[in-house]
Design a protein around this motif. Structure first.
Motif, PDB file in Angstrom:
ATOM      1  N   GLY A  14     -54.304 -64.983 101.995  1.00  0.00           N
ATOM      2  CA  GLY A  14     -55.149 -65.198 103.164  1.00  0.00           C
ATOM      3  C   GLY A  14     -56.443 -65.917 102.854  1.00  0.00           C
ATOM      4  O   GLY A  14     -57.031 -66.565 103.732  1.00  0.00           O
ATOM      5  N   GLU A  15     -56.925 -65.861 101.608  1.00  0.00           N
ATOM      6  CA  GLU A  15     -58.179 -66.518 101.251  1.00  0.00           C
ATOM      7  C   GLU A  15     -58.079 -68.048 101.341  1.00  0.00           C
ATOM      8  O   GLU A  15     -59.100 -68.752 101.385  1.00  0.00           O
ATOM      9  N   TYR A  55     -58.328 -57.486 110.686  1.00  0.00           N
ATOM     10  CA  TYR A  55     -57.699 -58.262 109.612  1.00  0.00           C
ATOM     11  C   TYR A  55     -57.382 -57.365 108.418  1.00  0.00           C
ATOM     12  O   TYR A  55     -58.180 -56.506 108.029  1.00  0.00           O
ATOM     13  N   ASP A  86     -62.383 -62.152 107.392  1.00  0.00           N
ATOM     14  CA  ASP A  86     -62.619 -60.936 106.595  1.00  0.00           C
ATOM     15  C   ASP A  86     -63.571 -59.980 107.306  1.00  0.00           C
ATOM     16  O   ASP A  86     -63.567 -58.773 107.023  1.00  0.00           O
ATOM     17  N   TYR A 101     -55.827 -57.855 104.382  1.00  0.00           N
ATOM     18  CA  TYR A 101     -55.496 -58.839 103.344  1.00  0.00           C
ATOM     19  C   TYR A 101     -54.172 -58.484 102.677  1.00  0.00           C
ATOM     20  O   TYR A 101     -53.972 -57.355 102.228  1.00  0.00           O
TER      21      TYR A 101
END
Length: 402
Positions: A116-117, A108, A103, A110
């Motif tokens: 993606g987390e 990057y 992040d 999301y």
């Protein structure tokens, strides 16, 4: 944990053989991407693999293959070159390794649908081959932190190179199949259009031109009879009949010109392509068109196709764009002649509509323009986003095939 778990050369060879088998299975791009993604995850002990393929526009990437549960997102995730890690990899053609805290990495982006987390580390490598160029991007992700080595990156890059050739071949096969289907549809449409046009012309000639000629003959006969045997008002009656005959002759001439114009724009013969486009742009009420056109020599049939594409594109601006302002340009670009019609109107979602293929998806007008361009050896590109306007670009070779 470190490495991809491929220290055993036999395991590495098994992966490469599996990829070659997948490539040999057939030219279906989505099936190839799905099989390769599964092979890579199984062989590398990673958790998910995404195969992003360069679109035909060469400006964006589309998710073409993914391991479960993300296989449902295939075809739905798109990103521009330079957008996100995969877009950065595609635009720079350099690998990216992020071990943790992605992040905080400015590259990057999301994507909620890709969750993606849930993943910590990733590797992104370009899929490119020397003769074909960039084909797409290959990404692998892991839940746990993973220290990817240079050897890991080299292996994934080698896999990407291997896939690039297959993807280029699959794209070529898909384009050829789509062109063949388009030509089949267009042939059917041409035959139907020819019959409809014959019926329309027959009706126009019978109901318009023929009837006016019959009336014209009646008035001329009446005038002739009056002059041959003039009564008290024979001369005045004959003059009236001749005036009506002249009016009918003018109307018949106008209808004949309109019928001829429907078959081939006579303005092309009178003015040439560039001035014809200028005349076309200025003849559409409700549009203010900024013109930038050069004299571009094309075969006669290609000029007709370009003129009709411009005509359809400007009508689309008038009907759908929600703006009075448009632009039209015609220029040489290398061995091509490029027509562009643009507007700053409402635009539309390109993910749900296309310039060719299904008329319901992109509108018959888009399909018709694309097929006209293809029939003269060119191609049609449509760029649009909601709120960002639309550009229709037709590229045709100067020496187009008949």
């Amino acid at each position: 944990m470190t490495g991809l778990g491929l220290a055993d050369p036999a395991r590495e060879n098994a992966l490469l053989v599996g990829i070659i088998d997948a490539i040999s299975a057939g030219p279906e791009l989505e099936l190839l991407a799905a099989r390769v993604a599964d092979l890579i995850v199984a062989a590398t002990s990673t958790d998910v693999c995404f195969v992003h393929v360069l679109d035909d526009t060469d400006r964006s990437l589309t998710l073409a293959g993914a391991t479960p549960p993300f296989d449902s997102q295939v075809g739905r995730v798109r990103l521009q070159l330079g957008e996100g890690v995969a877009g950065w990899t595609a635009s720079r053609r350099e690998p990216v390794v992020i071990v943790a805290n992605k992040d905080d990495d400015p590259r990057y982006r999301y994507f909620p649908q890709l969750r993606g987390e849930d993943y910590t580390s990733l590797v992104s490598v370009p899929m490119a081959s020397r003769p074909g160029g960039l084909a797409g991007v290959l990404n692998v992700h892991t839940h746990a932190r993973r220290e990817f080595t240079e050897r890991d990156v080299r292996l994934l890059t080698s896999i990407g190179t291997l896939l690039a050739g297959a993807i280029h071949q699959a794209r070529t096969h898909r384009r050829l199949a789509a062109r063949e289907r388009a030509h089949e549809r267009f042939t059917e449409q041409v035959i139907a259009a020819q019959e409809a046009e014959r019926q329309r012309l027959a009706a126009d000639i019978h109901d318009g031109i023929t009837q006016r000629l019959v009336s014209l003959r009646f008035h001329l006969n009446a005038a002739s009879d009056a002059l041959a045997d003039p009564g008290p008002d024979g001369t005045g009656f004959a003059a009236t009949q001749l005036n009506r005959a002249r009016e009918l002759a003018d109307l018949t001439l106008d209808e004949t010109r309109a019928a001829i114009s429907g078959l081939r724009p006579p303005v092309l013969d009178d003015l040439g392509l560039a001035d014809s486009l200028t005349s076309l742009a200025r003849s559409i009420p409700g549009l203010d068109v900024v013109l930038d056109v050069d004299q571009c020599e094309l075969p006669e049939h290609a000029e007709i196709a370009i003129y009709r594409i411009a005509q359809e594109a400007l009508q689309n601006v008038l009907k759908h764009a929600g703006t009075r302002d448009a632009g039209l340009s015609l220029h040489h670009a290398g061995n091509d002649v490029v027509l562009q019609v643009s507007d700053a109107g409402c635009g539309f979602d390109r993910n749900g509509r296309s310039s060719g293929g299904d008329p319901a998806a992109g509108g018959y007008g888009m399909t018709s323009m694309a097929e006209r361009a293809e029939l003269i050896g060119g191609r049609l590109e449509v760029e649009s986003r909601p709120g960002a306007g639309t550009r229709v670009i037709a590229r045709v070779p100067r020496e187009s095939p008949r």
